[in-house]
Design an enzyme around this catalytic site. Structure first.
Site, PDB file in Angstrom:
ATOM      1  N   LYS A 243       1.014  -1.084  -0.021  1.00  0.00           N
ATOM      2  CA  LYS A 243       0.014  -0.114  -0.145  1.00  0.00           C
ATOM      3  C   LYS A 243       0.882   1.360  -0.030  1.00  0.00           C
ATOM      4  CE  LYS A 243      -1.713   3.108   2.046  1.00  0.00           C
ATOM      5  NZ  LYS A 243      -1.795   4.267   1.533  1.00  0.00           N
TER       6      LYS A 243
ATOM      7  N   GLY B 235       6.400   6.011   8.016  1.00  0.00           N
ATOM      8  CA  GLY B 235       5.418   7.121   7.999  1.00  0.00           C
ATOM      9  C   GLY B 235       5.431   7.879   9.307  1.00  0.00           C
ATOM     10  N   SER B 236       4.310   8.377   9.683  1.00  0.00           N
ATOM     11  CA  SER B 236       4.304   9.263  10.710  1.00  0.00           C
ATOM     12  C   SER B 236       4.257   8.483  11.854  1.00  0.00           C
ATOM     13  CB  SER B 236       2.870  10.299  10.683  1.00  0.00           C
ATOM     14  OG  SER B 236       1.944   9.306  10.761  1.00  0.00           O
TER      15      SER B 236
ATOM     16  N   GLY C 116       2.159   5.153  13.081  1.00  0.00           N
ATOM     17  CA  GLY C 116       3.015   3.957  13.297  1.00  0.00           C
ATOM     18  C   GLY C 116       2.261   3.480  14.707  1.00  0.00           C
TER      19      GLY C 116
ATOM     20  N   GLU D  59       9.168   2.482  11.053  1.00  0.00           N
ATOM     21  CA  GLU D  59      10.256   3.735  10.998  1.00  0.00           C
ATOM     22  C   GLU D  59       9.477   4.924  10.857  1.00  0.00           C
ATOM     23  OE1 GLU D  59      13.282   3.730  11.135  1.00  0.00           O
ATOM     24  OE2 GLU D  59      13.683   1.691  11.076  1.00  0.00           O
TER      25      GLU D  59
ATOM     26  N   CYS E 136      13.180  11.734   6.760  1.00  0.00           N
ATOM     27  CA  CYS E 136      13.234  11.654   8.108  1.00  0.00           C
ATOM     28  C   CYS E 136      14.596  11.537   8.706  1.00  0.00           C
ATOM     29  CB  CYS E 136      12.716  10.379   8.466  1.00  0.00           C
ATOM     30  SG  CYS E 136      13.489   8.983   7.354  1.00  0.00           S
TER      31      CYS E 136
ATOM     32  N   GLU F 265       8.701  17.134  14.580  1.00  0.00           N
ATOM     33  CA  GLU F 265       9.294  17.050  13.297  1.00  0.00           C
ATOM     34  C   GLU F 265       8.481  17.922  12.288  1.00  0.00           C
ATOM     35  OE1 GLU F 265       8.682  13.281  10.980  1.00  0.00           O
ATOM     36  OE2 GLU F 265      10.769  13.427  10.514  1.00  0.00           O
TER      37      GLU F 265
END
Ligand code: ADP
Length: 479
Positions: free
Chosen positions: A172, A225-226, A230, A247, A281, A380
């Site tokens: 996805k 992703g975020s 996560g 991650e 990231c 972030e």
């Protein structure tokens, strides 16, 4: 006329037009039209991957090597075209797009080789006459959920090891970069993967991604992703007792000491903080600088930022492309406003730029006079925004560098062996760089972080095996 790209489910390209993808350098440019999967398609894809697993997991190294090698060769042969398409849909520069495409080819090549190197162990049992074998097997159906910032490399570094170790996949990709995802799946499909081994379900995270999280037949999920998503992946995976790997974000420090080579430090900071429009990231968003070099460093960075060419990603002269979309641009601008409200001084940039065509152009922003307690130092931003935190010495720099909920990468610019060595040993990050940007890593060694940045085994290189295989210990009594 744009071509409709469909989802791949059980070896068939399926679906009707669901979404359009636009070029962030020129929002009048429609990159393509894409099928949008719903929960039903996700279910079919998972069922197809489940059905394909027994045969693929027993297929042996040669079949897997052939597909991965062929995929690597085609990606490399088409690097300019694919790199350009990536730059068009994501907004990173042509050089970055082509570089990322080459990296994807290298990753497939690396894991093609790994198929032929899988080994186990055999040891004598504590019981005489008994032998013990330890072997590795594929985990089963792996759900792969990826973000938009590395549209080819991240899918490559998850798909390649998953296939190499005999897993089947439901992939996805992020909604913003379906063309890159489709391209990689098309190449793998034509390279000869049996039906059902790799399924592509483009669509909304909250719909098709969530359907993957909620399905007990997904045996493992690899997610980038975020932090928020996560945590959802983690909670749903615990519920189903499945393996997962996350991650997520970073708030990576780059320490610059008085004894640093100023040119090296400026190169590291500008590359790490602003290249790829700061949308990595591993970006160096906190520049932690000691007193003696602070003013020279800030002046030199401002000079460099002033010379950077910001523009259309497809223009070969461009050094910084646009922000990926309207939402990200708003987030960047919101954080620039927050930094000002918090009392940091905007020393450079931060304005929107006009560049002929309508696009999401933002001038790289540099804050000075910031503290590590400010939100711009703790959260972030994921854009071309960095802030300088002034410290008195190395000890304070290290303490500030480690004072963060994240721990992906960190860097130090120094000519002191003593400080470089101490920093490598004491930095609370998964990857540490000395006189190098915090972003930009090799493809054949482990990638991953600590604390709130990552969860689970490392990705890439031989360490990827840890996630994509499960160990079996078999005992034999031969009489
Ligand atoms: P970003 O801010 O980088 O877009 P996200 O975590 O929102 O980070 O997205 C990363 C990936 O996770 C994307 O492919 C997105 O579609 C997917 N995603 C978003 N929400 C969910 C969810 N509820 N379940 C599963 N996947 C999701």
């Amino acid at each position: 006329m744009t071509v409709l790209r469909k989802n791949l489910i059980d070896g068939e390209w399926l679906g009707e037009a669901g979404s359009r993808n636009i070029n962030p350098s020129n929002t009048n440019d429609i990159v393509g039209e894409y099928a949008s999967a719903g929960p039903e398609q996700a279910k079919q894809a998972i069922a197809a991957a489940k059905a394909a697993f027994p045969a693929w997991s027993r297929s042996g190294p040669l079949a897997r090597h052939a597909v991965l090698k062929k995929t690597s060769d085609e990606i490399m042969a088409r690097k300019d075209e694919i790199g350009r398409s990536l730059a068009r849909e994501e907004g990173k520069t042509l050089a970055e797009g082509v570089g990322e495409t080459i990296r994807a080819a290298q990753i497939f090549d690396f894991f093609a080789g790994e198929t032929l190197r899988l080994s186990g162990e055999m040891v004598p049992s504590v019981r005489p006459g008994v032998g013990v074998e330890m072997t590795r097997e594929g985990v089963g159906v792996v759900g792969i959920i990826t973000p938009w910032n590395f549209p080819i490399a991240i899918p490559a570094w998850k798909i390649a090891p998953a296939l190499a170790y005999g897993n089947t996949i439901v992939f996805k990709p992020a909604e913003l970069v379906p063309e890159s995802a489709w391209t990689i799946v098309d190449i793998l499909h034509r390279a000869g993967l049996p039906k059902g081994v790799l399924n592509l379900v483009m669509g909304k995270g909250s719909v098709v991604g969530q359907a993957m999280l909620d399905n007990p037949d997904v045996n493992a999920i690899s997610f980038t992703g975020s932090v928020g998503t996560g945590k959802r992946v983690a909670a749903a995976s615990v519920e189903h007792m499945r393996k997962f790997q996350l991650e997520m974000g970073g708030k990576n420090p780059l320490v610059v000491l008085d004894d640093a080579d100023l040119a090296v430090a400026v190169d590291c900071a500008v590359n790490g903080a602003y290249f790829s429009t700061g949308q990595r990231c591993t970006a160096s968003s906190r520049l932690i600088v000691t007193d003696g070099i602070h003013d020279r460093f800030v002046e030199a960075i401002k000079e460099r930022l002033d010379k950077l060419v910001i523009g259309d990603a497809l223009d070969a002269k461009t050094q910084i492309g646009p922000v990926v979309d309207q939402n990200q641009l708003k987030q960047d601008e919101d954080y620039i406003a927050i930094g000002r409200q918090e009392g940091a001084e905007l020393a450079f940039g931060g304005d929107r730029l006009e560049r002929g065509a309508p696009g999401f152009y933002l001038q790289p922003a540099l804050f000075v006079g910031s503290t590590n307690a400010m939100r711009i130092s703790r959260e972030e931003i994921f854009g071309p925004v960095a802030n300088v935190i002034r410290v008195k010495d190395y000890d304070e720099a290290l303490a500030v560098a480690n004072d963060t909920p994240f721990g992906l990468t960190s860097g130090i610019c120094t000519t002191s062996l003593k400080h470089a060595t101490h920093f490598k040993r004491n930095s609370e990050a998964g990857m540490v760089m000395v006189n190098l940007p915090t972003a930009g890593v090799d493809f054949h060694v482990p990638f991953g972080g600590r604390k709130g940045s990552s969860y689970g085994p490392r990705e890439q290189g031989r360490y990827a095996m840890e996630f994509y295989t499960t160990v079996k210990t078999a005992y034999t009594f031969a009489g």
